[in-house]
Design a protein around this motif. Structure first.
Motif, short mmCIF file in Angstrom:
data_model
loop_
_atom_site.label_atom_id
_atom_site.label_comp_id
_atom_site.label_asym_id
_atom_site.label_seq_id
_atom_site.Cartn_x
_atom_site.Cartn_y
_atom_site.Cartn_z
N ILE A 6 28.61 94.22 49.60
CA ILE A 6 30.04 94.09 49.92
C ILE A 6 30.24 93.99 51.42
N VAL A 7 29.54 94.83 52.18
CA VAL A 7 29.64 94.78 53.64
C VAL A 7 29.10 93.44 54.15
N LEU A 8 28.01 92.97 53.54
CA LEU A 8 27.43 91.69 53.95
C LEU A 8 28.41 90.54 53.73
N VAL A 9 29.09 90.55 52.59
CA VAL A 9 30.10 89.52 52.32
C VAL A 9 31.24 89.62 53.32
N ALA A 10 31.61 90.85 53.67
CA ALA A 10 32.70 91.05 54.63
C ALA A 10 32.37 90.47 56.00
N VAL A 11 31.14 90.68 56.45
CA VAL A 11 30.78 90.15 57.77
C VAL A 11 30.63 88.63 57.72
N PHE A 12 30.33 88.06 56.56
CA PHE A 12 30.37 86.61 56.43
C PHE A 12 31.80 86.10 56.64
N ASN A 13 32.78 86.88 56.18
CA ASN A 13 34.18 86.52 56.44
C ASN A 13 34.49 86.55 57.93
N ILE A 14 33.92 87.54 58.64
CA ILE A 14 34.10 87.59 60.09
C ILE A 14 33.50 86.34 60.72
N LEU A 15 32.32 85.94 60.25
CA LEU A 15 31.67 84.74 60.75
C LEU A 15 32.55 83.51 60.55
N SER A 16 33.09 83.35 59.33
CA SER A 16 33.91 82.17 59.05
C SER A 16 35.19 82.18 59.86
N SER A 17 35.82 83.34 60.01
CA SER A 17 37.07 83.40 60.79
C SER A 17 36.82 83.08 62.25
N LEU A 18 35.69 83.53 62.81
CA LEU A 18 35.38 83.21 64.20
C LEU A 18 35.04 81.74 64.39
N ILE A 19 34.35 81.15 63.42
CA ILE A 19 34.05 79.71 63.51
C ILE A 19 35.34 78.91 63.53
N MET A 20 36.29 79.29 62.63
CA MET A 20 37.58 78.58 62.63
C MET A 20 38.34 78.81 63.92
N LEU A 21 38.25 80.03 64.47
CA LEU A 21 38.93 80.31 65.73
C LEU A 21 38.34 79.50 66.87
N VAL A 22 37.02 79.39 66.89
CA VAL A 22 36.36 78.59 67.95
C VAL A 22 36.79 77.13 67.85
N ARG A 23 36.84 76.59 66.65
CA ARG A 23 37.26 75.19 66.48
C ARG A 23 38.72 75.01 66.90
N ALA A 24 39.56 76.00 66.56
CA ALA A 24 40.98 75.88 66.91
C ALA A 24 41.20 76.04 68.42
N LYS A 25 40.32 76.76 69.09
CA LYS A 25 40.49 77.04 70.52
C LYS A 25 39.54 76.22 71.39
N THR A 26 39.00 75.15 70.85
CA THR A 26 38.04 74.35 71.63
C THR A 26 38.66 73.85 72.94
N ARG A 27 39.91 73.37 72.87
CA ARG A 27 40.56 72.85 74.08
C ARG A 27 40.80 73.98 75.07
N ASP A 28 41.23 75.16 74.57
CA ASP A 28 41.45 76.30 75.47
C ASP A 28 40.16 76.72 76.15
N ILE A 29 39.06 76.69 75.38
CA ILE A 29 37.76 77.08 75.93
C ILE A 29 37.36 76.11 77.04
N ALA A 30 37.58 74.81 76.79
CA ALA A 30 37.24 73.80 77.79
C ALA A 30 38.03 74.01 79.07
N ILE A 31 39.32 74.34 78.93
CA ILE A 31 40.16 74.58 80.11
C ILE A 31 39.67 75.80 80.87
N LEU A 32 39.32 76.86 80.10
CA LEU A 32 38.81 78.06 80.76
C LEU A 32 37.52 77.77 81.52
N ARG A 33 36.69 76.90 80.94
CA ARG A 33 35.43 76.55 81.62
C ARG A 33 35.70 75.79 82.92
N THR A 34 36.69 74.89 82.90
CA THR A 34 37.02 74.13 84.13
C THR A 34 37.64 75.02 85.19
#
Length: 413
Positions: free
Chosen positions: A278-306
């Motif tokens: 159950i805990v393993l499945v839960a952390v997979f959810n954390i993984l998926s939510s962070l992947i979606m967050l990274v994709r949604a914030k790609t432009r913000d990340i690029a701006i922060l890098r510049t």
């Protein structure tokens, strides 16, 4: 992992839902809930399993000691010498003679199988806290009185003051065969140990009375031994075994109840493994939510890098997000687990009332109440496992975010 004010500000900003990010926030929230439920389930189940083992061990050891010296053939002659050697063994707290014999008892037309126990007056007196009716002081040599288990009393319909008849199949010989020996005893006390098998079968009397009933003379069947540490009983009694060669054998509490405690150990490992998923499945959810967050914030990340943010800073920001979700879920799970354990019997009673089913039948589970005993090291291990998995599963999306190339992202902006 220490964050700079800039990194903590950005991590806190990404933890809060923004416009068009409700789905990402929902997945992150579900991840937190899943971690909490997994941790709570592990805490509850492991604490109950520990409590079950500990309560069962306490009750069994409280009545049987940590080990018994069993005579070959069930008769130990010159037992006083063996008793003295057992008491002189380093690490032995107490050693007492004991007689156990399966017999029959009748009362008012009802018949039940019993386990007759002959004990010393000191050992019988130790049952005083378990007595629910009568007085344990009435069980004395020559008083013709016995103490019986509460469930046995219920099954026979007998109470304190009633007279029961104990039947010994080995009786006197006659021209027409062996006539069973029948002796009437008054019930002087009713006790409840809390282990169903004991409360349903045991009839206790002084050793001299048991020897008279069994016509065994001045012999006993075994010696009950209590040591300073039940987990070291084999090592403590090892020097005594050579002295008993050919006369008796030592059985510790683990050997006497081997099937029961081995089944508990296997079930404990199996439950921990299954619930860890159950805990393993839960952390997979954390993984998926962070992947979606990274994709949604790609432009913000690029701006922060510049603007000068390093790859390490970006990585720490997203790792912090995952760790915070895991930490919040773990803390919530621990709180839920402890609250459930505090009200565990009330929860069981409420479920039984709603469903109409007996969820804690002592005939099946030996004990009369749902036990619990939390091991601080085990709780710490569960929390460390949840936090460790949360940390590991944030590495991939954090590294993905850190590798964002601002040139490629902002080329057409």
């Amino acid at each position: 992992m220490i964050l700079s004010p800039f990194e903590w500000t950005m991590a806190r900003r990404y933890l809060l839902p923004g416009r068009g990010e409700a789905f990402i926030a929902l997945v992150a929230g579900l991840s937190l809930v899943a971690v909490a439920l997994g941790v709570a389930a592990l805490v509850i189940v492991m604490s109950v399993m520990n409590g079950f083992r500990a309560e069962l061990l306490d009750k069994i050891v409280g009545l049987n000691g940590h080990a018994i010296i069993q005579a070959y053939g069930g008769r130990l002659d010159n037992w006083q010498d063996v008793l003295a050697r057992a008491r002189a063994t380093p690490g032995v707290v107490r050693a007492s003679p004991l007689i156990e014999q399966p017999l029959l008892v009748t009362y008012n037309g009802r018949v039940a199988a019993i386990q007759l126990r002959g004990q010393t007056s000191d050992d019988i007196a130790r049952l005083a806290p378990k007595v629910t009716e009568g007085r344990i002081a009435d069980i004395a040599q020559g008083a013709n009185a016995v103490a019986i288990g509460a469930r046995l009393a219920e099954n026979l319909g007998a109470r304190v003051g009633d007279t029961i008849t104990v039947i010994n199949p080995v009786g006197r010989s006659t021209p027409f065969g062996t006539v069973p020996r029948q002796v009437a005893y008054r019930i002087g006390a009713v006790f409840e140990v809390g282990v169903y098998d004991y409360d349903n079968a045991f009839v206790i009397m002084p050793i001299p009375d048991a020897q008279t009933l069994l016509m065994s003379g001045d012999t006993i069947g075994m010696i009950e031994v209590t040591t300073i540490d039940p987990d070291r009983v084999q090592a403590i009694l090892a020097p005594l075994q050579p002295q008993l060669q050919g006369r008796a054998k030592i059985y510790d509490w683990g050997e006497i109840n081997a099937q029961l405690f081995q089944a508990l150990a296997v079930e404990r490992v199996a439950m921990f493994t299954v619930l860890s998923i159950i805990v393993l499945v839960a952390v997979f959810n954390i993984l998926s939510s962070l992947i979606m967050l990274v994709r949604a914030k790609t432009r913000d990340i690029a701006i922060l890098r510049t603007m000068g943010a390093s790859r390490r800073s970006i990585m720490r920001i997203f790792m912090a997000i995952g760790v915070v979700i895991g930490l919040a879920g773990t803390a919530t799970g621990l709180a839920l687990g402890f609250v459930f354990l505090f009200f565990r019997q009330s929860v069981v009673n409420a479920v039984q009332f709603v469903t109409g089913q007996n969820l804690w039948d002592p005939k099946i589970r030996f004990l009369t109440e749902l036990p619990s005993r939390s091991d601080p090291w085990e709780i710490a291990g569960i929390a460390a496992m949840a936090l460790g998995l949360s940390f590991v599963f944030t590495l991939f999306p954090a590294m993905k975010a850190a590798k964002t190339d601002p040139v490629q992202v902002l080329r057409y902006e």
